[in-house]
Design an enzyme around this catalytic site. Structure first.
Site, PDB file in Angstrom:
ATOM      1  N   TYR A  53      13.990  45.261   8.316  1.00  0.00           N
ATOM      2  CA  TYR A  53      14.140  46.716   8.382  1.00  0.00           C
ATOM      3  C   TYR A  53      15.071  47.240   7.284  1.00  0.00           C
ATOM      4  O   TYR A  53      16.038  46.596   6.911  1.00  0.00           O
ATOM      5  CB  TYR A  53      14.713  47.142   9.734  1.00  0.00           C
ATOM      6  CG  TYR A  53      13.763  47.031  10.899  1.00  0.00           C
ATOM      7  CD1 TYR A  53      12.416  46.751  10.727  1.00  0.00           C
ATOM      8  CD2 TYR A  53      14.214  47.215  12.206  1.00  0.00           C
ATOM      9  CE1 TYR A  53      11.555  46.647  11.799  1.00  0.00           C
ATOM     10  CE2 TYR A  53      13.357  47.123  13.289  1.00  0.00           C
ATOM     11  CZ  TYR A  53      12.030  46.825  13.085  1.00  0.00           C
ATOM     12  OH  TYR A  53      11.190  46.732  14.156  1.00  0.00           O
ATOM     13  N   PRO A 217       6.838  54.683  21.361  1.00  0.00           N
ATOM     14  CA  PRO A 217       6.583  55.444  22.596  1.00  0.00           C
ATOM     15  C   PRO A 217       5.931  56.801  22.354  1.00  0.00           C
ATOM     16  O   PRO A 217       5.275  57.329  23.263  1.00  0.00           O
ATOM     17  CB  PRO A 217       7.977  55.600  23.212  1.00  0.00           C
ATOM     18  CG  PRO A 217       8.928  55.453  22.063  1.00  0.00           C
ATOM     19  CD  PRO A 217       8.292  54.447  21.159  1.00  0.00           C
ATOM     20  N   LEU A 218       6.089  57.362  21.157  1.00  0.00           N
ATOM     21  CA  LEU A 218       5.505  58.668  20.853  1.00  0.00           C
ATOM     22  C   LEU A 218       4.266  58.552  19.971  1.00  0.00           C
ATOM     23  O   LEU A 218       3.771  59.559  19.454  1.00  0.00           O
ATOM     24  CB  LEU A 218       6.541  59.576  20.179  1.00  0.00           C
ATOM     25  CG  LEU A 218       7.827  59.813  20.966  1.00  0.00           C
ATOM     26  CD1 LEU A 218       8.734  60.773  20.212  1.00  0.00           C
ATOM     27  CD2 LEU A 218       7.520  60.344  22.363  1.00  0.00           C
ATOM     28  N   ALA A 219       3.758  57.340  19.809  1.00  0.00           N
ATOM     29  CA  ALA A 219       2.539  57.115  19.021  1.00  0.00           C
ATOM     30  C   ALA A 219       2.662  57.718  17.623  1.00  0.00           C
ATOM     31  O   ALA A 219       1.758  58.404  17.140  1.00  0.00           O
ATOM     32  CB  ALA A 219       1.316  57.672  19.744  1.00  0.00           C
ATOM     33  N   GLY A 225       4.536  66.682  20.572  1.00  0.00           N
ATOM     34  CA  GLY A 225       4.384  68.124  20.724  1.00  0.00           C
ATOM     35  C   GLY A 225       4.472  68.823  19.385  1.00  0.00           C
ATOM     36  O   GLY A 225       4.411  68.205  18.321  1.00  0.00           O
TER      37      GLY A 225
END
Length: 327
Positions: A53, A217-219, A225
């Protein structure tokens, strides 16, 4: 902040974990320090990194490798808070151009662990995770290397990442034969838009008592949103735009439900993951303190049976094998 056991181990981890992939890349050192301070102040004790990373994850580009670990190491030294966190990192990805600078040979595992310890400025890694499966290296060799690192006090637990169900089973049965604890966690892509691991991986994890750590988790922002200017940069990526187009109808229904629940889509997406019994902690890859605090708030949200049922309707899972496709 709530804490739970990491799989069947006695180790307690915060339900929200701090992902540090952005450190040294999208997030500079000063901002990374602020995020880690905020994580500790919010009760987060699980910090997740990887040796690769901090720069472009490509075998042909060496710049940036190890920067995330180096930033964490500087923060640990300056803050003096090493004993307050569960420090996790990973091995597998190319760390150089040599033939043995990658994957999971005992040769590379030993050298990669020592290099991570130097960058992290610590004498031990709490959870050492195999970043990907290496089917060219037998698990007898992998476990021999991990057992030696445990005996030397350089690592405490072993986890996997991006494994299939049968990889987990093979790893665990080999570890059991060697009278070794084996895996305590598996880090895998899991979110409302991608529930593929429910078919075979999650049943395997449940059987062996291995905790799931979802990443993405939020793709990639699909479930975040309406974006602000900063978040909008990521959502402009071609692969994310394709997903937004593909899931347009579902996203409209999903975001209406989130409005009714009084929470943002990003918060509901993370809360849904925390309602899955197999999940120990989820990776919040925050680029700002605000992102981190939104994830922390998600950990306080309770979704009732009706909300969970509607989410299953919008984002149906594949079902568990073999019942999902056979009698």
């Amino acid at each position: 902040m709530e804490y739970t056991h990491l799989g069947r181990s006695g180790l307690l981890v915060s339900r929200i974990g701090l992902g540090t992939m952005n450190f040294g890349d999208a997030t500079d050192q000063a901002a990374s320090f602020e995020i880690m301070d905020a994580a500790i102040n919010n009760g987060i004790n699980f910090f997740d990194s990887a040796d690769v990373y901090g720069g472009p994850q490509s075998p042909d580009l060496a710049q940036g490798y190890g920067t995330s670990e180096e930033i964490i190491g500087e923060w640990l030294t300056k803050s003096g808070r090493r004993n307050e966190i569960v420090l996790a990192t990973k091995v597998y990805q190319p760390m150089g151009l040599g033939p043995n600078d990658r994957r999971l040979s005992a040769y590379h595992i030993k050298r990669a662990c020592e290099a991570s310890l130097r960058r992290l400025q610590t004498d031990h890694i709490d959870v050492y995770q195999m970043h990907h499966v290496d089917r060219a290296t037998p698990f007898e060799e992998i476990w021999q290397a991990m057992e030696q690192l445990v005996a030397d006090g350089k690592i405490t637990y072993v986890g996997s990442s991006n494994y299939a169900g049968w990889d987990v089973a093979t790893a665990q049965l080999t570890a059991q034969h060697r009278h070794f604890l084996g895996l305590v966690s598996e880090q895998s892509q899991y979110n409302l838009t991608n529930r593929a691991i429910e078919r075979e991986l999650i049943p395997a994890l449940s059987h062996f008592g291995i905790g799931l750590i979802p990443w993405g988790p939020l793709a990639g922002g699909v479930l975040a949103g309406l974006p602000n200017d900063e978040d909008g940069v990521r959502r402009k990526a071609p692969e994310v735009q394709e997903q937004l187009h593909r899931f347009a109808g579902q996203l409209a229904d999903y975001e209406r439900l989130c409005d009714q629940l009084g929470h943002s889509p990003a918060e509901v997406a993370q809360a849904w993951l925390l309602h899955q019994p197999i999940v120990s902690t989820l990776i919040a890859g925050a680029r700002t303190v605000g992102h981190l605090e939104a994830s922390v708030h998600a950990g306080t949200i309770t979704l009732d049976a009706d909300a969970l049922s509607k989410l299953d309707q919008f984002w149906p899972g594949p079902g568990e094998a073999p019942q999902a496709y056979s009698w």
